[in-house]
Design a protein around this motif. Structure first.
Motif, PDB file in Angstrom:
ATOM      1  N   MET A   1      61.472  21.766  48.232  1.00  0.00           N
ATOM      2  CA  MET A   1      61.403  21.488  46.809  1.00  0.00           C
ATOM      3  C   MET A   1      61.612  22.783  46.027  1.00  0.00           C
ATOM      4  N   ILE A   2      62.313  22.661  44.927  1.00  0.00           N
ATOM      5  CA  ILE A   2      62.542  23.814  44.068  1.00  0.00           C
ATOM      6  C   ILE A   2      62.339  23.409  42.620  1.00  0.00           C
ATOM      7  N   LYS A   3      61.823  24.342  41.869  1.00  0.00           N
ATOM      8  CA  LYS A   3      61.670  24.172  40.430  1.00  0.00           C
ATOM      9  C   LYS A   3      62.490  25.271  39.774  1.00  0.00           C
ATOM     10  N   ILE A   4      63.297  24.899  38.784  1.00  0.00           N
ATOM     11  CA  ILE A   4      64.141  25.868  38.098  1.00  0.00           C
ATOM     12  C   ILE A   4      63.853  25.797  36.610  1.00  0.00           C
ATOM     13  N   GLU A   5      63.422  26.928  36.053  1.00  0.00           N
ATOM     14  CA  GLU A   5      63.229  27.039  34.609  1.00  0.00           C
ATOM     15  C   GLU A   5      64.353  27.888  34.064  1.00  0.00           C
ATOM     16  N   LYS A   6      64.951  27.444  32.974  1.00  0.00           N
ATOM     17  CA  LYS A   6      66.069  28.170  32.386  1.00  0.00           C
ATOM     18  C   LYS A   6      65.712  28.589  30.972  1.00  0.00           C
ATOM     19  N   GLU A   7      65.966  29.859  30.676  1.00  0.00           N
ATOM     20  CA  GLU A   7      65.767  30.400  29.331  1.00  0.00           C
ATOM     21  C   GLU A   7      67.084  31.036  28.900  1.00  0.00           C
ATOM     22  N   MET A  15      67.112  32.364  34.952  1.00  0.00           N
ATOM     23  CA  MET A  15      66.672  31.226  35.757  1.00  0.00           C
ATOM     24  C   MET A  15      65.528  31.681  36.634  1.00  0.00           C
ATOM     25  N   LYS A  16      64.397  31.025  36.474  1.00  0.00           N
ATOM     26  CA  LYS A  16      63.223  31.311  37.297  1.00  0.00           C
ATOM     27  C   LYS A  16      63.151  30.231  38.369  1.00  0.00           C
ATOM     28  N   LEU A  17      63.238  30.660  39.619  1.00  0.00           N
ATOM     29  CA  LEU A  17      63.209  29.727  40.736  1.00  0.00           C
ATOM     30  C   LEU A  17      61.845  29.764  41.407  1.00  0.00           C
ATOM     31  N   GLU A  18      61.353  28.576  41.738  1.00  0.00           N
ATOM     32  CA  GLU A  18      60.046  28.461  42.385  1.00  0.00           C
ATOM     33  C   GLU A  18      60.171  27.509  43.561  1.00  0.00           C
ATOM     34  N   GLY A  19      59.679  27.942  44.712  1.00  0.00           N
ATOM     35  CA  GLY A  19      59.704  27.086  45.891  1.00  0.00           C
ATOM     36  C   GLY A  19      60.660  27.624  46.938  1.00  0.00           C
ATOM     37  N   TRP A  20      61.476  26.708  47.496  1.00  0.00           N
ATOM     38  CA  TRP A  20      62.413  27.055  48.557  1.00  0.00           C
ATOM     39  C   TRP A  20      63.833  26.778  48.105  1.00  0.00           C
ATOM     40  N   LEU A  21      64.742  27.702  48.405  1.00  0.00           N
ATOM     41  CA  LEU A  21      66.165  27.518  48.155  1.00  0.00           C
ATOM     42  C   LEU A  21      66.810  27.327  49.527  1.00  0.00           C
ATOM     43  N   GLN A  24      68.318  21.540  51.237  1.00  0.00           N
ATOM     44  CA  GLN A  24      67.834  20.408  50.454  1.00  0.00           C
ATOM     45  C   GLN A  24      67.875  20.674  48.947  1.00  0.00           C
ATOM     46  N   THR A  25      67.848  21.949  48.542  1.00  0.00           N
ATOM     47  CA  THR A  25      67.693  22.262  47.118  1.00  0.00           C
ATOM     48  C   THR A  25      68.862  23.029  46.502  1.00  0.00           C
ATOM     49  N   THR A  26      69.813  23.479  47.320  1.00  0.00           N
ATOM     50  CA  THR A  26      70.915  24.269  46.757  1.00  0.00           C
ATOM     51  C   THR A  26      71.769  23.459  45.794  1.00  0.00           C
ATOM     52  N   ALA A  27      71.898  22.166  46.029  1.00  0.00           N
ATOM     53  CA  ALA A  27      72.694  21.339  45.110  1.00  0.00           C
ATOM     54  C   ALA A  27      72.084  21.352  43.710  1.00  0.00           C
ATOM     55  N   GLU A  28      70.766  21.293  43.631  1.00  0.00           N
ATOM     56  CA  GLU A  28      70.090  21.340  42.332  1.00  0.00           C
ATOM     57  C   GLU A  28      70.328  22.681  41.637  1.00  0.00           C
ATOM     58  N   TYR A  52      61.308  31.316  49.786  1.00  0.00           N
ATOM     59  CA  TYR A  52      62.201  31.288  50.948  1.00  0.00           C
ATOM     60  C   TYR A  52      63.616  30.983  50.496  1.00  0.00           C
ATOM     61  N   THR A  53      64.601  31.573  51.175  1.00  0.00           N
ATOM     62  CA  THR A  53      65.986  31.159  51.003  1.00  0.00           C
ATOM     63  C   THR A  53      66.642  31.094  52.366  1.00  0.00           C
ATOM     64  N   SER A  54      67.438  30.050  52.558  1.00  0.00           N
ATOM     65  CA  SER A  54      68.198  29.875  53.788  1.00  0.00           C
ATOM     66  C   SER A  54      69.602  30.416  53.574  1.00  0.00           C
ATOM     67  N   SER A  55      70.446  30.278  54.589  1.00  0.00           N
ATOM     68  CA  SER A  55      71.838  30.713  54.443  1.00  0.00           C
ATOM     69  C   SER A  55      72.544  29.890  53.363  1.00  0.00           C
ATOM     70  N   ALA A  56      72.170  28.633  53.204  1.00  0.00           N
ATOM     71  CA  ALA A  56      72.746  27.811  52.135  1.00  0.00           C
ATOM     72  C   ALA A  56      72.365  28.376  50.770  1.00  0.00           C
ATOM     73  N   GLY A  57      71.140  28.841  50.647  1.00  0.00           N
ATOM     74  CA  GLY A  57      70.702  29.468  49.404  1.00  0.00           C
ATOM     75  C   GLY A  57      71.440  30.766  49.140  1.00  0.00           C
ATOM     76  N   LEU A  58      71.674  31.538  50.204  1.00  0.00           N
ATOM     77  CA  LEU A  58      72.423  32.783  50.054  1.00  0.00           C
ATOM     78  C   LEU A  58      73.844  32.499  49.572  1.00  0.00           C
ATOM     79  N   ARG A  59      74.463  31.457  50.117  1.00  0.00           N
ATOM     80  CA  ARG A  59      75.818  31.090  49.668  1.00  0.00           C
ATOM     81  C   ARG A  59      75.816  30.729  48.187  1.00  0.00           C
ATOM     82  N   GLN A  60      74.784  30.049  47.735  1.00  0.00           N
ATOM     83  CA  GLN A  60      74.716  29.668  46.322  1.00  0.00           C
ATOM     84  C   GLN A  60      74.496  30.889  45.430  1.00  0.00           C
ATOM     85  N   ILE A  61      73.762  31.871  45.919  1.00  0.00           N
ATOM     86  CA  ILE A  61      73.573  33.114  45.165  1.00  0.00           C
ATOM     87  C   ILE A  61      74.909  33.850  45.051  1.00  0.00           C
ATOM     88  N   VAL A  62      75.687  33.873  46.141  1.00  0.00           N
ATOM     89  CA  VAL A  62      77.019  34.481  46.098  1.00  0.00           C
ATOM     90  C   VAL A  62      77.906  33.734  45.104  1.00  0.00           C
TER      91      VAL A  62
END
Length: 97
Positions: A1-7, A15-21, A24-28, A52-62
């Motif tokens: 689960m991830i929570k994203i706050e945008k200012e 973007m403040k991210l909370e939880g796991w990237l 399951q959550t990279t699409a969000e 936490y971030t997985s390789s999928a999260g790293l790809r989304q950061i890139v």
């Protein structure tokens, strides 16, 4: 689960991210990036509450880095995620505070 706050402050988005990237959550996260207005020319990712971030999260950061043409800052990274950044070389590619 991830929570994203945008200012938005002018042309800067935070973007403040909370939880796991992860797979399951990279699409969000991707949808939140896609929803940024075209006038946004700088993005700050605040990982203070990202656990936490997985390789999928790293790809989304890139992907975010590419979308912002390098005007991306990542801040408040926990030691576990920073270790992953160092192992993958992200610490040399991204602006980290």
């Amino acid at each position: 689960m991830i929570k994203i706050e945008k200012e938005i402050n002018g042309n800067v988005a935070v973007m403040k991210l909370e939880g796991w990237l992860d797979t399951q959550t990279t699409a969000e996260f991707g949808k939140a990036l896609d929803a940024l207005e075209s006038n946004i020319d700088e993005l700050i990712l605040d990982f203070e509450k990202l656990e936490y971030t997985s390789s999928a999260g790293l790809r989304q950061i890139v992907a975010a880095h590419k979308k912002m043409n390098g005007k991306l800052t990542v801040k408040n990274i926990c030691s576990e995620i920073m270790d992953v950044f160092k192992m993958t070389g992200f610490d040399k590619r991204l602006h980290i505070e």
